[in-house]
Design an enzyme around this catalytic site. Sequence first.
Site, mmCIF file in Angstrom:
data_model
loop_
_atom_site.group_PDB
_atom_site.id
_atom_site.type_symbol
_atom_site.label_atom_id
_atom_site.label_comp_id
_atom_site.label_asym_id
_atom_site.label_seq_id
_atom_site.Cartn_x
_atom_site.Cartn_y
_atom_site.Cartn_z
ATOM 1 N N SER A 244 35.562 37.643 39.799
ATOM 2 C CA SER A 244 36.890 37.899 39.220
ATOM 3 C C SER A 244 37.909 36.874 39.686
ATOM 4 O O SER A 244 38.110 36.693 40.886
ATOM 5 C CB SER A 244 37.428 39.268 39.659
ATOM 6 O OG SER A 244 36.653 40.288 39.149
ATOM 7 N N HIS B 260 28.018 43.601 35.432
ATOM 8 C CA HIS B 260 28.056 44.619 36.480
ATOM 9 C C HIS B 260 27.333 45.876 36.003
ATOM 10 O O HIS B 260 27.361 46.203 34.819
ATOM 11 C CB HIS B 260 29.506 45.015 36.790
ATOM 12 C CG HIS B 260 30.392 43.865 37.150
ATOM 13 N ND1 HIS B 260 30.992 43.078 36.210
ATOM 14 C CD2 HIS B 260 30.759 43.378 38.357
ATOM 15 C CE1 HIS B 260 31.699 42.135 36.822
ATOM 16 N NE2 HIS B 260 31.582 42.285 38.114
ATOM 17 N N MET C 267 31.635 45.380 43.930
ATOM 18 C CA MET C 267 30.812 46.072 42.922
ATOM 19 C C MET C 267 29.838 45.129 42.227
ATOM 20 O O MET C 267 29.451 45.359 41.088
ATOM 21 C CB MET C 267 31.720 46.719 41.873
ATOM 22 C CG MET C 267 32.809 47.612 42.451
ATOM 23 S SD MET C 267 33.981 48.093 41.177
ATOM 24 C CE MET C 267 35.305 48.780 42.176
ATOM 25 N N SER C 268 29.478 44.059 42.909
ATOM 26 C CA SER C 268 28.600 43.077 42.254
ATOM 27 C C SER C 268 27.633 42.500 43.280
ATOM 28 O O SER C 268 27.410 43.081 44.338
ATOM 29 C CB SER C 268 29.449 41.963 41.648
ATOM 30 O OG SER C 268 30.090 41.220 42.674
ATOM 31 N N HIS D 41 43.446 46.207 39.934
ATOM 32 C CA HIS D 41 42.790 44.972 39.493
ATOM 33 C C HIS D 41 43.811 43.830 39.439
ATOM 34 O O HIS D 41 43.462 42.668 39.668
ATOM 35 C CB HIS D 41 42.139 45.194 38.117
ATOM 36 C CG HIS D 41 41.248 44.068 37.663
ATOM 37 N ND1 HIS D 41 40.213 43.572 38.436
ATOM 38 C CD2 HIS D 41 41.240 43.333 36.519
ATOM 39 C CE1 HIS D 41 39.610 42.583 37.771
ATOM 40 N NE2 HIS D 41 40.209 42.415 36.616
ATOM 41 N N TYR E 46 28.327 48.812 36.537
ATOM 42 C CA TYR E 46 29.294 49.812 36.059
ATOM 43 C C TYR E 46 29.653 49.617 34.586
ATOM 44 O O TYR E 46 30.213 50.510 33.948
ATOM 45 C CB TYR E 46 30.561 49.842 36.928
ATOM 46 C CG TYR E 46 31.385 48.569 36.927
ATOM 47 C CD1 TYR E 46 32.108 48.174 35.809
ATOM 48 C CD2 TYR E 46 31.438 47.774 38.054
ATOM 49 C CE1 TYR E 46 32.855 47.017 35.808
ATOM 50 C CE2 TYR E 46 32.185 46.608 38.074
ATOM 51 C CZ TYR E 46 32.892 46.236 36.950
ATOM 52 O OH TYR E 46 33.615 45.084 36.952
ATOM 53 N N GLU E 47 29.302 48.466 34.033
ATOM 54 C CA GLU E 47 29.525 48.261 32.592
ATOM 55 C C GLU E 47 28.457 48.984 31.767
ATOM 56 O O GLU E 47 28.537 49.022 30.542
ATOM 57 C CB GLU E 47 29.493 46.762 32.261
ATOM 58 C CG GLU E 47 30.658 45.984 32.866
ATOM 59 C CD GLU E 47 30.522 44.491 32.643
ATOM 60 O OE1 GLU E 47 30.961 44.007 31.590
ATOM 61 O OE2 GLU E 47 29.975 43.805 33.532
ATOM 62 N N ASN F 257 42.064 42.119 48.692
ATOM 63 C CA ASN F 257 42.946 43.235 49.059
ATOM 64 C C ASN F 257 42.391 43.901 50.304
ATOM 65 O O ASN F 257 41.202 43.786 50.588
ATOM 66 C CB ASN F 257 42.991 44.258 47.905
ATOM 67 C CG ASN F 257 41.605 44.747 47.524
ATOM 68 O OD1 ASN F 257 40.864 44.056 46.814
ATOM 69 N ND2 ASN F 257 41.234 45.900 48.011
#
Length: 274
Positions: A32, A85, A213-214, A249, A87-88, A237
């Site tokens: 990202s 990902h 998450m990856s 995000h 989660y997709e 963060n």
Amino acid sequence: MQAITKTMIEEAAAFIRRTTDVRPEIGLILGSGLGVLGDELEDAVTIPYEDIPHFPVSTVEGHAGELLIGKLQGCNVMLMRGRFHMYEGYEPERTALPVRVMKALGVQKLLVTNAAGGINLDFAAGNLMLISDHINLTGKNPLIGPNDNALGVRFPDMSEAYSRRLRGIAQETAKELGFELKEGVYVGLLGPNYETPAEIRMLRTLGADAVGMSTVSEVIVARHSGIEVLGISCISNAAAGILDQPLSHEEVMETTERVKEQFLSLVLSVLPKM
Ligand code: HPA
């Protein structure tokens, strides 16, 4: 969904081979907000994921969804701007399909990057963290199912998932560039929600320094394929509950934007030494 087969990998690789004469040696997966590196490529061929047979399309804002092949610092690279990902909704083996395709195209080394929440209290947003190891807490694994021995062994060794040699190069390079490169353990969760403060306290107890998450499924497949891995997280963060503020995000994207020069200089200097 259909399992990934050797034919599918070969079809994707053959399609890519037809678009360029460049034969990539190093693979890069950009997380990202870190896609800027793609702008540095020379003689780049850009292929949208949707054009490549069997490739999923990435649906996340900040992930462009294109593959670039070209030269970077004199190295032949294949770069993924945007990744897949779990989660997709993609099966873990599908999120790592590009790594299989990289291997089929001759890639021997992989640089994975991501944005991650800092769990370690010594970390601040904007730090770069060299990944020394990972914890796969996604509850999923891209190697589940029958093993194709032509791709790798049934029980791959993960005792040096992130190459000690490449980590040494990255640390040395950061020192030369005059900035501190943190180092720590990345824990991969399924997402897509950010963690609760209780989960972050648990993850800290488990030995994790950063959370995302990856990455873990890609690195498992890379090691299965015999690819040497270097991993860099951008601490975008402080993880949940550390500061008294919500996570978003937008904050992740703002931080990656802020550190992109440092990230670029590190990666560009490390590449020729890989
Ligand atoms: N948690 C999980 N994934 C993330 C985070 C986080 O705090 N920041 C960026 N990706």
